[in-house]
Design a protein around this motif. Structure first.
Motif, PDB file in Angstrom:
ATOM      1  N   GLU A 262       0.827  -1.202   0.000  1.00  0.00           N
ATOM      2  CA  GLU A 262       0.000   0.000   0.000  1.00  0.00           C
ATOM      3  C   GLU A 262       0.866   1.259   0.000  1.00  0.00           C
ATOM      4  N   MET A 263       1.915   1.257   0.802  1.00  0.00           N
ATOM      5  CA  MET A 263       2.806   2.408   0.869  1.00  0.00           C
ATOM      6  C   MET A 263       3.505   2.639  -0.475  1.00  0.00           C
ATOM      7  N   ALA A 264       3.964   1.557  -1.112  1.00  0.00           N
ATOM      8  CA  ALA A 264       4.659   1.682  -2.396  1.00  0.00           C
ATOM      9  C   ALA A 264       3.731   2.206  -3.486  1.00  0.00           C
ATOM     10  N   MET A 265       2.521   1.682  -3.530  1.00  0.00           N
ATOM     11  CA  MET A 265       1.582   2.118  -4.562  1.00  0.00           C
ATOM     12  C   MET A 265       1.203   3.585  -4.358  1.00  0.00           C
ATOM     13  N   GLU A 266       1.035   3.994  -3.113  1.00  0.00           N
ATOM     14  CA  GLU A 266       0.724   5.403  -2.830  1.00  0.00           C
ATOM     15  C   GLU A 266       1.878   6.325  -3.223  1.00  0.00           C
ATOM     16  N   ALA A 267       3.102   5.780  -3.202  1.00  0.00           N
ATOM     17  CA  ALA A 267       4.290   6.575  -3.544  1.00  0.00           C
ATOM     18  C   ALA A 267       4.584   6.572  -5.045  1.00  0.00           C
ATOM     19  N   GLY A 268       3.725   5.931  -5.832  1.00  0.00           N
ATOM     20  CA  GLY A 268       3.884   5.990  -7.278  1.00  0.00           C
ATOM     21  C   GLY A 268       4.346   4.719  -7.952  1.00  0.00           C
ATOM     22  N   ALA A 269       4.365   3.582  -7.245  1.00  0.00           N
ATOM     23  CA  ALA A 269       4.768   2.325  -7.869  1.00  0.00           C
ATOM     24  C   ALA A 269       3.774   1.902  -8.942  1.00  0.00           C
ATOM     25  N   VAL A 270       4.281   1.285  -9.980  1.00  0.00           N
ATOM     26  CA  VAL A 270       3.433   0.690 -11.017  1.00  0.00           C
ATOM     27  C   VAL A 270       2.871  -0.635 -10.517  1.00  0.00           C
ATOM     28  N   SER A 271       3.681  -1.358  -9.759  1.00  0.00           N
ATOM     29  CA  SER A 271       3.296  -2.667  -9.239  1.00  0.00           C
ATOM     30  C   SER A 271       4.178  -2.984  -8.049  1.00  0.00           C
ATOM     31  N   PHE A 272       3.800  -4.026  -7.301  1.00  0.00           N
ATOM     32  CA  PHE A 272       4.547  -4.395  -6.102  1.00  0.00           C
ATOM     33  C   PHE A 272       4.367  -5.878  -5.857  1.00  0.00           C
ATOM     34  N   ILE A 274       6.561  -9.853  -4.335  1.00  0.00           N
ATOM     35  CA  ILE A 274       7.655 -10.580  -3.693  1.00  0.00           C
ATOM     36  C   ILE A 274       8.684 -10.960  -4.743  1.00  0.00           C
ATOM     37  N   SER A 275       9.954 -10.776  -4.434  1.00  0.00           N
ATOM     38  CA  SER A 275      11.020 -11.210  -5.324  1.00  0.00           C
ATOM     39  C   SER A 275      11.371 -12.656  -5.017  1.00  0.00           C
ATOM     40  N   GLY A 276      11.191 -13.523  -5.987  1.00  0.00           N
ATOM     41  CA  GLY A 276      11.455 -14.936  -5.765  1.00  0.00           C
ATOM     42  C   GLY A 276      10.605 -15.477  -4.645  1.00  0.00           C
ATOM     43  N   SER A 277      11.248 -16.168  -3.694  1.00  0.00           N
ATOM     44  CA  SER A 277      10.525 -16.714  -2.547  1.00  0.00           C
ATOM     45  C   SER A 277      10.534 -15.761  -1.364  1.00  0.00           C
ATOM     46  N   GLY A 278      11.108 -14.542  -1.555  1.00  0.00           N
ATOM     47  CA  GLY A 278      11.185 -13.575  -0.481  1.00  0.00           C
ATOM     48  C   GLY A 278      12.420 -13.817   0.375  1.00  0.00           C
ATOM     49  N   PRO A 279      12.605 -12.968   1.381  1.00  0.00           N
ATOM     50  CA  PRO A 279      11.714 -11.917   1.850  1.00  0.00           C
ATOM     51  C   PRO A 279      11.817 -10.588   1.098  1.00  0.00           C
ATOM     52  N   SER A 280      12.727 -10.499   0.099  1.00  0.00           N
ATOM     53  CA  SER A 280      12.818  -9.249  -0.641  1.00  0.00           C
ATOM     54  C   SER A 280      11.505  -8.938  -1.347  1.00  0.00           C
ATOM     55  N   VAL A 281      11.182  -7.667  -1.387  1.00  0.00           N
ATOM     56  CA  VAL A 281      10.016  -7.182  -2.130  1.00  0.00           C
ATOM     57  C   VAL A 281      10.515  -6.201  -3.178  1.00  0.00           C
ATOM     58  N   PHE A 282       9.730  -6.025  -4.221  1.00  0.00           N
ATOM     59  CA  PHE A 282      10.164  -5.116  -5.278  1.00  0.00           C
ATOM     60  C   PHE A 282       8.967  -4.374  -5.850  1.00  0.00           C
ATOM     61  N   ALA A 283       9.258  -3.227  -6.431  1.00  0.00           N
ATOM     62  CA  ALA A 283       8.249  -2.443  -7.126  1.00  0.00           C
ATOM     63  C   ALA A 283       8.802  -2.003  -8.461  1.00  0.00           C
ATOM     64  N   PHE A 284       7.960  -1.994  -9.474  1.00  0.00           N
ATOM     65  CA  PHE A 284       8.312  -1.350 -10.732  1.00  0.00           C
ATOM     66  C   PHE A 284       7.886   0.112 -10.664  1.00  0.00           C
ATOM     67  N   THR A 285       8.721   0.989 -11.215  1.00  0.00           N
ATOM     68  CA  THR A 285       8.385   2.409 -11.279  1.00  0.00           C
ATOM     69  C   THR A 285       8.690   2.919 -12.691  1.00  0.00           C
ATOM     70  N   ARG A 286       8.203   4.112 -12.980  1.00  0.00           N
ATOM     71  CA  ARG A 286       8.415   4.712 -14.297  1.00  0.00           C
ATOM     72  C   ARG A 286       9.720   5.499 -14.375  1.00  0.00           C
TER      73      ARG A 286
END
Length: 325
Positions: A262-272, A274-286
């Motif tokens: 929710e925080m990432a999407m509010e900050a302008g992420a295109v998507s959000f 889990i990277s692989g099996s986690g725990p890393s998370v990722f977002a695509f941005t423009r």
């Protein structure tokens, strides 16, 4: 193992007995593409220094950055095991290599740590021997390393690490890997929370059967994501990156996953996701600026709940492994 690799391989001696190679971290699954989608990033990654020796066989003389977690025994290390499979396939079991592995990325991060090491080793061996065959010929050997690391020889980390860019594994039997185009302005914001989510355990909690309606939703999202990559439609990419099969289970292992989304999407992420099996998370941005803003926001939140983290911002890496000066 490709039966034709030995007869198709052309060798042009490199003229040196030592090489240093970098191979990149990767984001696998890409939310909706479990085991079939992945892409490479510019950083982090791993480095291998490889030397030709006068004695047949592979040794590992040094590993750094692993806190003593990785084996020096060449029969138990993913890098040496994969390289040995490669040497056997080209009929060069007479060759000797000494390997130094320098971990420049966190282990157990969900960013393809084992695959980066393996790919760096394989690319180093191929380059030292002057093997001019395409890099994707190394993919079956890299998958042997993944099988040792997590019990399953999937390709969604090793394929992008080896080939660079964004890849689709259309089929495993027979192996059929396709590089996909992507919008050049797309940036990836990655945050690695300091929590433990072992890959083997993360795979074991996944359901073995799914509802047909969920499968249909997933198929549509994968097709939409691939279509968005081909057409450069970032909005389509964003609305296609939804996972109804794997994420609902794995998200439970990552503290405040849905709040961070929710925080990432509010900050302008295109998507959000889990990277692989986690725990890393990722977002695509423009753009890069938004990616940095998102990583800062997520790290600030993790600090508040007393969880350390590391962050990386990168475009999609189209180069894959490279020789370092």
């Amino acid at each position: 193992m490709p039966e034709d690799i030995k007869k198709d391989t052309q060798f042009k001696p490199l003229g040196t007995d030592t090489i240093r190679v970098f191979a990149p971290a990767t984001v696998a699954n890409v939310v909706c593409g479990f085991d079939v989608l992945g892409f490479a990033v510019e950083a982090p990654g791993d480095e291998v220094i490889m030397r030709l020796t006068n004695k047949p066989g592979i040794t590992i003389s040094k590993i750094t950055g692993d806190d003593g977690r990785l084996p020096l025994n060449p029969a138990k290390n993913t890098v040496s095991v994969s390289v040995q499979h490669y040497l056997n396939s080209i009929g060069r079991s007479d060759i000797g290599f000494d390997i130094e592995l320098h971990k420049k990325m966190p282990i157990g991060s969900g960013l393809g740590s084992s695959s980066a090491s393996t790919v760096a080793g394989l690319f180093a061996a191929k380059t030292l021997l002057g093997d001019e065959s395409p890099a994707n010929k190394l993919l079956p050997f890299a998958m042997k390393g993944e099988e040792m690391a997590c019990g399953h020889g999937h390709a969604d980390n090793v394929a992008p690490a080896l080939m660079g860019g964004f890849v689709l594994i259309r089929s495993y039997e027979p192996l059929d890997v396709i590089r996909l185009p992507h919008p050049k302005e797309l940036y990836c914001a990655i945050v690695f929370p300091d929590v433990d989510v072992p890959t083997r355990e993360a795979r074991q909690i996944i359901r073995n059967s799914v509802l047909l309606k969920d499968a249909v939703t997933q198929w549509g999202n994968i097709a939409g994501l691939v279509s968005g990559l081909y057409t450069g439609d970032i909005d389509l990419i964003g609305r296609s990156m939804k996972d109804v099969l794997i994420e609902p289970v794995r998200a439970m292992l990552i503290p405040d996953f849905y709040l961070m989304r929710e925080m990432a999407m509010e900050a302008g992420a295109v998507s959000f996701g889990i990277s692989g099996s986690g725990p890393s998370v990722f977002a695509f941005t423009r753009d890069e600026q938004t990616a940095h803003a998102i990583t800062q926001k997520l790290q600030d939140h993790l600090t508040k709940i007393k969880i350390g983290s590391q962050a990386y911002v990168s475009p999609i890496n189209d180069a894959g492994p490279r020789v370092l000066d």
